[in-house]
Structures are given as structure tokens and as C-alpha cells.
Scaffold this active site. Sequence first.
Site: not given
Length: 404
Positions: A169-171
Site C-alpha cells: 500500500a505504501d509503495m
Amino acid sequence: MTNPLPLDGIRVIDFTHFLAGPHLSRSLAAMGADVIKVERPKGGDAGRHHPYFKDGQSGYYLQQNMGKRGLCLDLKDARGMELMQRLARSADVFVENFRPGALAKLGLGYDALSRENPGLVYCSISAYGHTGPKSDKPGFGLIAEAISGAMAQLGEPDQAPPLMRMPIADMYTGMHGVAAVNAALLGRIKSGKGQHIDLALYDCMVSMHDYAVQQYFLSGGTVLPKKHGSRQPESTVYGAFRAKDGDLVIAAQVDDAWVRLAGLIAGAALDDRFRTPAGRNDNHAEVYALVEAWCARQDSVAHCIAQLDAVAVPCAPVQSVDQIVRDPQVLARNMLVEQDHPVLGRVTLPNLPFRFSDCDTTPRRTAPLLGQHNAEIAAELGYGATEIAALKDDGVFYAEEAAR
């Protein structure tokens, strides 16, 4: 001498922490932007306190902040806020990933900064975005991965889903931010104006659904994805298999690859039930059993791979990290970058995947020490030596010991 990078001349203020925002700005730095990492005394970005550590330095921080310059100042002091606002007036891009409204209260929200700098591209990253009933809830990548329906499809039936163990999700949100920021900069050429980009981890994870949401709506809401462990019954054969000394993956879901795989494992291609994708999916348990049995009979993963490669069936070993960092393909593509760090000496970290034909995106800076470039950045903003010394002596500037 290398040609200029695509974002040469673009100044980015990185007012982010942890991962999605730092990954976004690290990518802009790799493309040539002057990224200034702004941190607070004395802890700095929370990512600095995330393992793995060596000699007090965080590898997590080093990876996501290479290529940037570091500024650490006290925004509670009016002089610190004045410097920050002067910096914002000089910037093309401002990236932040705090809870919606947090920076507006500091006077660093989009409305305030864009009044002084109408061309500013301001990118906000949050768990749920700046609108909607959940917008004020805190969250991390794990929250978005769970609530988005992604985790519900992972693992074995009747067991809690496994963690993804890579920050999808972050990347993914960070890379969406790279695309959005560059699009806004391109749009600014025509309009002369910047804009506010509102990115949510939850939105980005929902957008990743390549099949399950279609399946749900096209079935009239009657079909929901189920956990199938290492198999994908809607794309037979597409999954992970075990040999005597390890695991491999096989992607033979299309007809021509299936025919070659079936010929290798002997006789299955002759069964009319398996000749079409729909037929294989309808009989996936039997098809997977055939492939699993074949893999289990082989001497090793390497032996499986050699035979599959010989008949052009897409496959790969399930590699561990120590294998990845020695993989000739990884090395040939320069996916590991070595840098000389002022505290750690020589360090090796994952590179970014950008490859341009006319310029070199190899990172030119290590991640900054806390406050490493305070004086340099202040001087660029017009501060004199006496003013800079006063900011340092009065604690408006802060720098870790190795950067002083």
C-alpha cells in the site's frame, strides 16, 4: 558528463515520514529534483527509529531518503516558521503525509502556501484521503491492505490471512504520487498554476483490484473471492509449487503454455476437459494435483526450472533475499546501489527501477544525517552567516552529532 535528469531545476519540500511520502520524494530525487527533507528536532522522521539499525543509523531511513538534502528546524520558533515559509515560496512541490488538517493548523496547508506560491504542486498522502466519513481516521499501509479486500484473498481457508511482508500500500501509493506530481508539473506549464493532490492509501489499494471487483459486480454480487493458498483457480495453472528442495512458481494459464506444460508432465493435454481456460478452471483441483505431483517427483527446483525453460513455460524459483542480491539479472540491471555513508562507510541498498536512455538516475547522495544541510539551505534562501549562526546557537536549527 551525463545529460540533465528530467526533473533538474525542480525543488521539492519533503515534509513526510515513514514510507509512502519518503518513497515518493526519493523517486523525484532520482529523477533529478532537489529534494529537501524537513524534519523536527530531535527525533526527525519517525522512519529514523525503524529497524534495521547499524551504528545508530536506520537502514529503513537510508533506503527511502537517499538523494535528498536534510533540514532540521524548530517550527515552534517564529524564526523557524519564517524560514519554512520562505522555503515553501521557493518550491515547486510540497509533499506531506500527515493526518488531514494537521498541517493547515500549522499554517503549512495547501491554501496558505498556494496563496504565496500559486504554482505550488502540493501532494497530500493519508490513509483515507481528505474527504469521506473515514477521512479523520489514522492508518498505515497494513490498515489499507486489510480494509481494501486484498488480505481477504490471501492465505489458506479457515486461517487468518498472512501479512504481505512487503509494504504494497505504501509503495504503490508513493508511485501513484510520483505520477500525479509529474502530471501536475506538466499541467502547470499550460495553466501556470499548481494544485492540491489528495492521495489515499485505501483508494490506491482499491484501485489495484484487477479481477475480484469485476467478478463481484458482473456476477450480480453472488461471487466473492476465496482464499486458495498458493493456487489461483480462476487462472489455471498459475501458482506456487513445491519441489524436493524448495518452491517455484509456474504461470501456464494461457493455452499455448498449458499445452507445453501438459506435454512435459505427460498426457494431461489429451484430456478434453483441460483444453480451454474455462475447462481447466472448472477442474482446477485435478489440474493442480497433476502439476504438484510432477514437481514433487523432480530432484530439485533447479531441475524443474531447467525442464520448464526447455519448453518455454514461464516459471521461476521462489528466491530468498540472499539469492536475490546475487542474481545476475539484478546485478546486470543495477538494482543494488552502493554508497559511501559518512557514518557507516560503504552501504548497499535497493535501487529504484527508473532507466532513461539519455541520463543516469544513479543516486548522487546518501540519505541526509539529521540537519546535515541546515546552513547550506539557509544560505540559498538569503540568510547571512551571522543569522545562520544565531539560528544554530538558539536551537532553531538542530543537527545530529555526526552532522555538526
